[in-house]
Design a protein around this motif. Structure first.
Motif, mmCIF file in Angstrom:
data_model
loop_
_atom_site.group_PDB
_atom_site.id
_atom_site.type_symbol
_atom_site.label_atom_id
_atom_site.label_comp_id
_atom_site.label_asym_id
_atom_site.label_seq_id
_atom_site.Cartn_x
_atom_site.Cartn_y
_atom_site.Cartn_z
ATOM 1 N N GLN A 130 26.124 53.652 62.251
ATOM 2 C CA GLN A 130 26.171 55.076 62.546
ATOM 3 C C GLN A 130 27.175 55.368 63.654
ATOM 4 O O GLN A 130 27.936 56.340 63.562
ATOM 5 C CB GLN A 130 24.782 55.582 62.951
ATOM 6 C CG GLN A 130 23.823 55.669 61.797
ATOM 7 C CD GLN A 130 22.406 56.004 62.240
ATOM 8 O OE1 GLN A 130 22.041 55.830 63.391
ATOM 9 N NE2 GLN A 130 21.599 56.471 61.293
ATOM 10 N N ASN A 131 27.197 54.541 64.699
ATOM 11 C CA ASN A 131 28.163 54.721 65.796
ATOM 12 C C ASN A 131 29.596 54.608 65.281
ATOM 13 O O ASN A 131 30.469 55.377 65.654
ATOM 14 C CB ASN A 131 27.916 53.731 66.914
ATOM 15 C CG ASN A 131 26.651 54.029 67.687
ATOM 16 O OD1 ASN A 131 26.148 55.157 67.668
ATOM 17 N ND2 ASN A 131 26.113 53.026 68.351
ATOM 18 N N ARG A 157 30.492 57.728 63.322
ATOM 19 C CA ARG A 157 30.717 58.892 64.202
ATOM 20 C C ARG A 157 32.103 58.827 64.830
ATOM 21 O O ARG A 157 32.779 59.827 64.957
ATOM 22 C CB ARG A 157 29.655 58.943 65.298
ATOM 23 C CG ARG A 157 28.409 59.661 64.862
ATOM 24 C CD ARG A 157 27.477 59.910 66.039
ATOM 25 N NE ARG A 157 26.136 59.675 65.578
ATOM 26 C CZ ARG A 157 25.323 58.689 65.975
ATOM 27 N NH1 ARG A 157 25.705 57.865 66.923
ATOM 28 N NH2 ARG A 157 24.136 58.564 65.454
ATOM 29 N N ARG A 158 32.508 57.634 65.252
ATOM 30 C CA ARG A 158 33.841 57.474 65.851
ATOM 31 C C ARG A 158 34.935 57.723 64.846
ATOM 32 O O ARG A 158 36.013 58.211 65.193
ATOM 33 C CB ARG A 158 33.994 56.086 66.457
ATOM 34 C CG ARG A 158 33.369 55.978 67.826
ATOM 35 C CD ARG A 158 33.629 54.638 68.449
ATOM 36 N NE ARG A 158 32.361 53.914 68.389
ATOM 37 C CZ ARG A 158 32.182 52.684 68.016
ATOM 38 N NH1 ARG A 158 33.227 51.940 67.700
ATOM 39 N NH2 ARG A 158 31.001 52.132 67.969
#
Length: 132
Positions: free
Chosen positions: A125-126, A129-130
């Motif tokens: 998920q991180n 998002r980036r």
């Protein structure tokens, strides 16, 4: 089940063999799918080369779109096959089932759905998002 339910860094040989067989079977399926798609792509090119007389812009556009779709399919299959090859390498190294980002165990449920996963849900998920 694709991975051990425990958090231990080692798994039994039987578990590793089961995982390897599952990953190898999917890799082999993707290889066969690639060979089939490659043959279809070659046939498409042969038909395209031999059948251009009388083509208008719409015909040319359709042929270009078909060729692009075939090439996209080939790239997708190769990418998926590379993911399974990477998973097999990680299994041999003893790192299969652990996140490449944080080294935490990847949940068993995630690996059962997506056996070539290299990231836990949080790291994935991180990363997404980036990228957005």
């Amino acid at each position: 089940m694709l991975v051990h339910d425990t958090v231990a860094t080692s798994r039994s040989q039987a578990d590793a063999d089961q995982i390897r067989a599952s990953l190898r079977a999917r890799y082999d399926e993707l290889s066969a799918e690639y060979e089939h798609a490659m043959l279809q792509s070659q046939v498409l090119r042969l038909v395209e080369v031999g059948d251009t007389a009388g083509d208008d812009q719409a015909d040319s556009g359709t042929k270009t779109a078909e060729r692009d779709t075939a090439q996209s399919l080939l790239r997708t299959i190769l990418d998926r096959r590379a993911q399974f090859e990477h998973a097999l390498t990680r299994l041999d190294e003893g790192t299969y089932g652990f996140c490449e980002g944080c080294s935490d165990p990847i949940p068993v449920e995630r690996l059962e759905i997506y056996p070539s996963a290299t990231a836990c849900v949080t790291c994935k998920q991180n990363r997404e998002r980036r990228a957005a």
